[in-house]
Write an enzyme that holds these catalytic residues in place. Structure first.
Site, PDB file in Angstrom:
ATOM      1  N   LYS A  91     -11.535   1.315  -2.144  1.00  0.00           N
ATOM      2  CA  LYS A  91     -10.457   1.852  -2.986  1.00  0.00           C
ATOM      3  C   LYS A  91     -10.898   1.870  -4.449  1.00  0.00           C
ATOM      4  O   LYS A  91     -11.745   2.678  -4.799  1.00  0.00           O
ATOM      5  CB  LYS A  91      -9.182   1.085  -2.693  1.00  0.00           C
TER       6      LYS A  91
ATOM      7  N   SER B  11       0.796  -1.228   0.000  1.00  0.00           N
ATOM      8  CA  SER B  11       0.000   0.000   0.000  1.00  0.00           C
ATOM      9  C   SER B  11       0.829   1.279   0.000  1.00  0.00           C
ATOM     10  O   SER B  11       0.400   2.288  -0.546  1.00  0.00           O
ATOM     11  CB  SER B  11      -0.957   0.002   1.194  1.00  0.00           C
TER      12      SER B  11
ATOM     13  N   HIS C  21      -5.236  -3.025  -2.976  1.00  0.00           N
ATOM     14  CA  HIS C  21      -4.815  -2.075  -4.013  1.00  0.00           C
ATOM     15  C   HIS C  21      -4.657  -2.714  -5.392  1.00  0.00           C
ATOM     16  O   HIS C  21      -4.216  -2.046  -6.324  1.00  0.00           O
ATOM     17  CB  HIS C  21      -3.515  -1.385  -3.602  1.00  0.00           C
TER      18      HIS C  21
HETATM   19  C1  LIG Z   1      -6.871  -0.020   3.064  1.00  0.00           C
HETATM   20  C2  LIG Z   1      -6.332  -1.357   3.366  1.00  0.00           C
HETATM   21  C3  LIG Z   1      -6.967  -2.208   4.279  1.00  0.00           C
HETATM   22  C4  LIG Z   1      -8.136  -1.752   5.121  1.00  0.00           C
HETATM   23  O1  LIG Z   1      -9.275  -1.614   4.378  1.00  0.00           O
HETATM   24  P1  LIG Z   1     -10.432  -0.640   4.930  1.00  0.00           P
HETATM   25  O2  LIG Z   1     -11.649  -1.096   4.221  1.00  0.00           O
HETATM   26  O3  LIG Z   1     -10.019   0.735   4.589  1.00  0.00           O
HETATM   27  O4  LIG Z   1     -10.513  -0.859   6.414  1.00  0.00           O
HETATM   28  C5  LIG Z   1      -6.476  -3.486   4.441  1.00  0.00           C
HETATM   29  N1  LIG Z   1      -5.380  -3.894   3.772  1.00  0.00           N
HETATM   30  C6  LIG Z   1      -4.723  -3.086   2.903  1.00  0.00           C
HETATM   31  C7  LIG Z   1      -3.527  -3.606   2.199  1.00  0.00           C
HETATM   32  C8  LIG Z   1      -5.172  -1.791   2.696  1.00  0.00           C
HETATM   33  O5  LIG Z   1      -4.513  -0.982   1.879  1.00  0.00           O
END
Ligand SMILES: *Cc1c(COP(=O)(O)O)cnc(C)c1O
Length: 395
Positions: free
Chosen positions: A238, A178, A206
Site C-alpha cells: 500500500k 480499510s 493503511h
Molecule cells: C490489504 C490488507 C491486508 C492484506 O495485505 P496484502 O499484502 O494485500 O495481502 C491485510 N489487512 C488489511 C487491513 C489490509 O487492508
C-alpha cells in the site's frame, strides 16, 4: 452437481448487483492510469504516497534483479533468505522501534501465520466487526473462540474481556479501517488489554507510511510504543508501494513465527528485488515528509468541498474517503457513470461491507492536485443530483 451450484451462486450475485469483474490496466499506478487506450483519473489505489512507480524504487529493483535474478528459489528456511530480505527486516525493526521484524509474502499470509501461531482452540480472540477479511480468516484457522465486538465499541470489548474465562486472550484490530478510513481507538484498546491481561495486535496496512510524523503509522500517531502494542503487522503493497508484509515485535515472537507460522515456513520467499525496492521506499517515506503533508492538505480540500455539496461523507480523516450510497445497484451505477466521465473509483459492495452499506471508496495519493479533486467534486455533484431526481421520480 457442484458446478450447477456455482452457476447458481454466480447468477444470484449478478442479480444482487454484486458480481465482481476485473479491469485490465495497461499502465503503471499513478494519478493517471490507462485501460485499453483510454486515460482515467485514478481515485481508487492504495498507493497513497505515490511510490509504486517511483524512479528510485524502480532503479533499486532493477539493480537487485541484475544481482539476484528474479525468483528467490525457495522458502526463507531453505535458501531463499537473501541479504536484501535480511537488511529490509533490520530496517523495518528499526523503523517501527521493535527488536525484530519478519517478512511475509503477503499481508493475508502474515495475519494467518501470526494468529494461528499465537492461539489454539482453548484460547479467545477479540476482533472488531469491521476487521479485514484476513484477520477473520486467521481467527478461523487458529480454531480459537472468536468474540467479535461492534465497530470501535470499547464498552462492548471491555464487557467481552470481563466475561472471558477461556485461555489466553488476543485483541486484534485494523489501525485504519480499510473500507471506512476511520481509526481504531488504540490508546483505549491498549489500556483494556493491560487491564485484562490480553495481548494487543494492530494490523496497520493503511496507517503505515501515511500516519505519524515520520510515517510510523497509527501507533506513532497515537504515541504508543512496543510495550503498549506488542504486535504490529504492516503491509508493503500500500503506502510503501511494493509488495509483501511484515510482523514486528520481540525476539521471542519472531523466533516463534520463524519456527511455527505455516504461512511463513511453507511458502516461497518474496523476490529479493522486491525487498530491495522496499528498502528504497522506506528511505523515501522517511525523508520526504512532504508526501504526508500533501496528502493531509488534499484530504482537507476534499472534505471542505464535499461538505459544501453535502455529499454523504463518512467519519474519516484519512486518505480513505468513502461516500456511503446504500444499495449495490446505486454504487455500481455511479461508479460506471464516473468511469464514463474519466474517473476510476470502485464500488465497494456486500459481502465486503454490510448489506445496505455499499459505497464508493475514494482514495487520494500524494500526486493528486487540488484541481483533480475539484473535477471529481463537480462530477459527483452532477451524478448524485441525477440520483436524487431518480429517487424523487420513484424509479
Ligand atoms: C490489504 C490488507 C491486508 C492484506 O495485505 P496484502 O499484502 O494485500 O495481502 C491485510 N489487512 C488489511 C487491513 C489490509 O487492508
Amino acid at each position: 452437481m457442484l458446478f450447477d451450484r456455482l452457476r447458481q451462486q454466480l447468477q444470484e450475485r449478478e442479480q444482487a448487483h454484486q458480481y465482481r469483474r476485473r479491469r485490465i490496466m495497461s499502465s503503471a499506478q499513478g494519478v493517471r492510469v490507462c485501460i485499453d487506450d483510454l486515460e482515467y483519473l485514478n481515485f481508487c489505489s492504495n498507493d497513497y504516497l505515490a511510490l509504486a512507480n517511483h524512479p528510485e524504487l524502480k532503479a533499486a529493483f532493477k539493480q537487485a534483479v541484475d544481482r539476484y535474478g528474479v525468483g528467490s528459489g525457495s522458502a526463507h528456511l531453505i535458501n531463499g533468505h537473501s541479504h536484501e530480505h535480511h537488511a529490509l527486516e533490520e530496517e523495518l525493526a528499526a523503523f517501527t522501534g521493535r527488536q525484530r521484524a519478519l517478512l511475509f509474502s503477503t499481508g493475508y499470509m502474515a495475519n494467518l501465520g501470526l494468529v494461528s501461531t499465537l492461539l489454539g482452540r482453548s484460547d479467545t480472540l477479540f476482533e472488531d466487526r469491521l476487521n479485514h477479511a484476513s484477520l477473520i480468516d486467521a481467527g478461523i484457522l487458529s480454531r480459537a473462540r472468536m468474540q467479535r465486538y461492534a465497530h470501535n465499541d470499547m464498552t462492548a470489548l471491555a464487557e467481552k474481556l470481563e466475561q472471558c474465562d477461556r485461555g489466553e486472550k488476543l485483541i486484534v484490530s485494523d489501525g485504519v479501517f480499510s473500507m471506512d478510513g476511520d481509526l481504531a481507538p488504540i490508546i483505549d484498546m491498549a489500556h483494556l488489554a493491560q487491564a485484562h491481561d490480553a495481548l494487543l495486535m494492530i494490523d496497520d496496512a493503511h496507517g503505515l507510511g501515511v500516519l505519524g510524523r515520520t510515517g510510523g503509522g497509527s501507533l506513532e500517531q497515537a504515541g504508543l510504543d512496543a510495550v503498549a502494542v506488542p504486535i504490529l503487522m504492516g503491509t508493503l503493497g500500500k503506502a510503501l508501494g511494493t509488495f509483501g508484509a511484515f510482523v514486528a515485535g520481540d525476539e521471542l515472537l519472531i523466533e516463534a513465527l520463524i519456527n511455527h507460522a505455516r504461512s511463513y515456513v511453507y511458502t516461497t520467499a518474496l523476490p529479493p528485488a522486491v525487498a530491495a525496492a522496499t528498502r528504497a521506499s522506506l528511505r523515501l517515506l522517511q525523508t520526504e515528509s512532504w508526501r504526508r503533508q500533501k496528502l493531509t492538505a488534499l484530504v482537507e480540500h476534499w472534505k471542505q468541498g464535499a461538505g459544501q455539496l453535502q455529499l454523504p461523507l463518512m467519519d474519516s480523516d484519512t486518505a480513505i474517503q468513502p461516500l456511503l450510497l446504500g444499495s449495490s445497484e446505486k454504487a455500481i451505477r455511479i461508479s460506471q457513470q464516473l468511469e464514463q466521465r474519466g474517473f476510476l473509483i470502485s464500488a465497494i459492495r456486500p459481502p465486503t461491507v454490510a448489506k445496505g452499506q455499499a459505497r464508493l471508496r475514494i482514495t487520494f495519493s500524494a500526486e493528486h492536485e487540488p484541481e483533480h479533486i475539484d473535477r471529481l467534486l463537480e462530477a459527483l455533484d452532477v451524478l448524485l443530483g441525477l440520483e436524487q431526481n431518480r429517487d424523487e421520480a420513484g424509479e
